[in-house]
Design an enzyme around this catalytic site. Structure first.
Site, short mmCIF file in Angstrom:
data_model
loop_
_atom_site.label_atom_id
_atom_site.label_comp_id
_atom_site.label_asym_id
_atom_site.label_seq_id
_atom_site.Cartn_x
_atom_site.Cartn_y
_atom_site.Cartn_z
N HIS A 145 32.19 40.09 53.11
CA HIS A 145 32.24 40.14 51.41
C HIS A 145 31.50 41.29 50.94
CE1 HIS A 145 30.75 35.33 52.05
NE2 HIS A 145 32.10 35.83 51.79
N GLY A 205 29.35 31.15 47.67
CA GLY A 205 30.64 30.55 47.43
C GLY A 205 30.64 29.48 48.73
N ASN A 206 32.16 29.07 49.16
CA ASN A 206 32.37 28.51 50.33
C ASN A 206 31.74 28.95 51.32
OD1 ASN A 206 32.84 26.11 51.11
ND2 ASN A 206 34.81 26.62 51.57
N GLY A 207 31.80 30.70 51.52
CA GLY A 207 31.29 31.24 52.34
C GLY A 207 30.12 32.06 51.67
N ASN A 226 45.47 39.07 48.38
CA ASN A 226 44.61 38.60 49.53
C ASN A 226 45.48 37.44 50.30
OD1 ASN A 226 42.57 37.38 50.91
ND2 ASN A 226 41.44 37.10 49.17
N HIS A 271 25.71 36.28 47.70
CA HIS A 271 26.94 35.95 47.31
C HIS A 271 27.01 34.46 47.87
CE1 HIS A 271 31.39 36.21 46.76
NE2 HIS A 271 31.20 35.31 47.89
N ARG A 324 43.52 43.06 50.15
CA ARG A 324 42.15 42.97 50.86
C ARG A 324 42.35 42.66 52.26
NH1 ARG A 324 39.32 37.11 51.69
NH2 ARG A 324 37.23 38.06 52.61
N ARG A 344 30.63 26.27 57.44
CA ARG A 344 29.85 26.91 58.82
C ARG A 344 28.26 26.76 58.89
NH1 ARG A 344 32.58 32.34 56.72
NH2 ARG A 344 33.87 31.25 55.18
N GLY A 388 30.74 30.93 43.52
CA GLY A 388 30.98 29.97 42.74
C GLY A 388 29.51 29.07 42.69
N ASN A 390 26.98 29.17 39.29
CA ASN A 390 26.87 27.94 38.36
C ASN A 390 25.72 26.96 38.86
OD1 ASN A 390 29.47 27.94 36.96
ND2 ASN A 390 30.18 28.57 39.09
N ASP A 392 31.41 20.79 49.12
CA ASP A 392 31.19 21.33 48.14
C ASP A 392 30.09 20.98 47.16
OD1 ASP A 392 33.85 21.62 45.72
OD2 ASP A 392 31.96 21.08 45.01
N LYS A 425 46.73 34.93 47.61
CA LYS A 425 46.04 34.88 46.25
C LYS A 425 46.61 36.31 45.60
CE LYS A 425 41.76 34.25 44.68
NZ LYS A 425 40.04 34.32 44.99
N GLU A 464 36.12 40.14 42.59
CA GLU A 464 36.71 41.10 43.71
C GLU A 464 37.86 41.42 43.42
OE1 GLU A 464 35.29 39.05 47.81
OE2 GLU A 464 35.32 37.51 45.90
P1 AMP Z 1 33.64 30.13 45.86
O1 AMP Z 1 33.87 30.04 47.08
O2 AMP Z 1 33.09 31.31 45.17
O3 AMP Z 1 34.77 29.47 44.78
O4 AMP Z 1 32.71 28.67 45.58
C1 AMP Z 1 32.94 27.22 45.80
C2 AMP Z 1 31.66 26.64 45.81
O5 AMP Z 1 30.88 26.88 44.35
C3 AMP Z 1 31.68 25.34 45.94
O6 AMP Z 1 30.68 24.94 46.81
C4 AMP Z 1 31.41 24.68 44.58
O7 AMP Z 1 31.11 23.47 44.78
C5 AMP Z 1 30.49 25.66 44.12
N1 AMP Z 1 30.36 25.57 42.49
C6 AMP Z 1 31.33 25.65 41.65
N2 AMP Z 1 30.93 25.43 40.44
C7 AMP Z 1 29.69 24.79 40.74
C8 AMP Z 1 28.61 24.18 39.75
N3 AMP Z 1 28.93 24.03 38.53
N4 AMP Z 1 27.56 23.49 40.34
C9 AMP Z 1 27.57 23.80 41.62
N5 AMP Z 1 28.38 24.29 42.61
C10 AMP Z 1 29.30 24.66 41.92
#
Ligand code: AMP
Length: 395
Positions: free
Chosen positions: A175, A205-207, A10, A203, A86, A236, A326, A330, A278, A17, A380
């Site tokens: 995604h 994550g950061n996105g 990726n 989904h 990817r 975003r 993420g 979590n 974050d 990655k 992924e």
């Molecule tokens: P990713 O792009 O899928 O790696 O997700 C990143 C996002 O997941 C960031 O905003 C992280 O703060 C969030 N994240 C990861 N672990 C936790 C957790 N234990 N509690 C809350 N958010 C989390």
């Protein structure tokens, strides 16, 4: 070692990655990240059978970085069956994973203007890997491909037709690899055949994006022409009134570049909180009384709930809601707050199960007698390896 090995790459603008995936092993043989590519500090770190390794890459560009990394992968793999790449944007031309022939590479080049931050570095990785391993099959797995099953009323914007026919302006969605993997895994966890199952997939994550998946196919998704549309994300904005851009330009003289930077890099959770993109940091800050962090979380959850409710229009029935990424895997608080906004759906969490499904632990988090909610850790790299092997087997 039994089973075939696929290297998954990726390639981003300053990072690569990679993962070495064996079809019969749950854990990756190698998983690594090269960062700061194109600078004197370029370096790569990877985990090989649980052991951490590190290499300075000098002033390496993508080709040099891969040339230094791949011998280590090759040594760990023994035999490599193929390489899965990817690719973010395949436009309307690519409907599924396929061999990276010169024609397909031209399609990726032709769609670079629709994904200027992603397709050009992806191509650098592809070209470098092909020149190092010309004899191996190289397969492209496209973020947009899974969403090619959206009906026209979901993928067209309500703007004049020629913008679609002449300039390919439509909703594509992203995604896709994750949405496909998670909807299949979710069906498996629920004991339903994927070809007769209906899901909302978040989904996060950061996105972030959400998708309505019917019988294993995407029927609508929140991202559009670019990965900016839809949900609130780390940096975003997601959906805003399109006139905001004209307003910023006309009233304050902002340039296209400044507006793009605002909406893609300075908005979302970061923009509202003024603190961080974050989610973990924001949850901690809001627990200590930071009101802006709390507001960022509220907006994130409300907008997610609103989009999920809207996506339900694409489903004939709802078999369940799947959380991944993420945040989705979590953040117990975010899952709870989001469902609390969706009262007419009658969701209810089992609080103990919600607390238990974190750090890679998937499972059912809904209370019995209420619509199913599952946490499904995404993978992924695994999905890219699976699709790469399917393409190789079909040759
Ligand atoms: P990713 O792009 O899928 O790696 O997700 C990143 C996002 O997941 C960031 O905003 C992280 O703060 C969030 N994240 C990861 N672990 C936790 C957790 N234990 N509690 C809350 N958010 C989390």
């Amino acid at each position: 070692m039994s089973g075939r090995n696929i290297l998954v790459i990726n390639s981003g603008s300053s990072s690569i990655k990679f993962a070495l995936v064996n079809e019969n092993q749950d854990d990756f043989i190698i998983e690594g990240l090269a960062e700061r590519i194109g600078t004197p500090d370029a370096e790569v770190t990877w985990k090989e059978n649980g052991e951490k390794k590190h290499l300075q890459l000098g002033d390496a560009d993508h080709a040099e970085a891969l040339a230094q990394i791949l011998p280590h992968v090759q040594k760990a793999a023994g035999t490599l069956t193929g390489i899965g790449h990817r690719v973010v944007h395949g436009g309307s031309q690519v409907h599924e994973a396929c061999l990276l022939t010169p024609d397909v590479i031209s399609v990726i080049e032709a769609n670079a203007s629709l994904a200027p931050l992603h397709n050009p570095p992806g191509l650098m990785g592809i070209n470098a890997a092909i020149s190092i391993y010309p004899e191996l099959p190289h397969v492209g797995v496209f973020d947009t491909a899974f969403h090619q099953t959206m009906p026209e009323h979901a993928y067209r914007y309500a703007i004049p037709e020629e913008l679609y026919t002449e300039h390919k302006i439509r909703r594509y969605g992203f995604h896709g690899t994750s949405h496909m993997y998670v909807s299949r895994k979710g069906a498996e966890m629920a004991g339903l055949p994927v070809e007769d199952s209906c899901w909302l997939v978040a989904h996060l994550g950061n996105g972030c994006s959400a998708t309505a998946v019917v019988n294993g196919e995407s029927r609508d998704t929140t991202m559009g022409l670019t990965p900016l549309e839809g949900l609130v994300m780390g940096t975003r904005s997601g959906d805003v009134d399109p006139s905001l851009q004209v307003h910023l330009h006309r009233t304050f003289g902002w340039s296209a570049q400044e507006i793009e930077t605002l909406l893609t890099k300075k908005s979302g959770l970061l923009g509202v909180s003024g603190l961080s993109n974050d989610m973990r940091t924001l949850i901690e800050a809001s627990e200590k009384g930071d009101e802006k962090a709390a507001l960022a979380i509220e907006i994130f959850c409300y907008r997610l709930a609103k989009s999920l409710a809207a996506l339900s229009c694409a489903l004939p029935r709802l078999d369940g809601l799947l959380f991944t990424g993420g945040i989705g895997e979590n953040a117990t608080l975010i899952r709870k707050k989001t469902l609390d906004h969706m009262r007419v759906f009658n969701f209810k969490l089992d609080d103990q199960a919600n607390q238990s499904c974190v750090r890679g632990q998937g499972g059912k988090i809904s209370a019995d007698g209420h619509p199913l909610v599952l946490v499904v850790p995404t993978n992924e790299e695994r999905q890219i390896a699976i699709e790469t092997l399917e393409v190789i087997d079909a040759q």
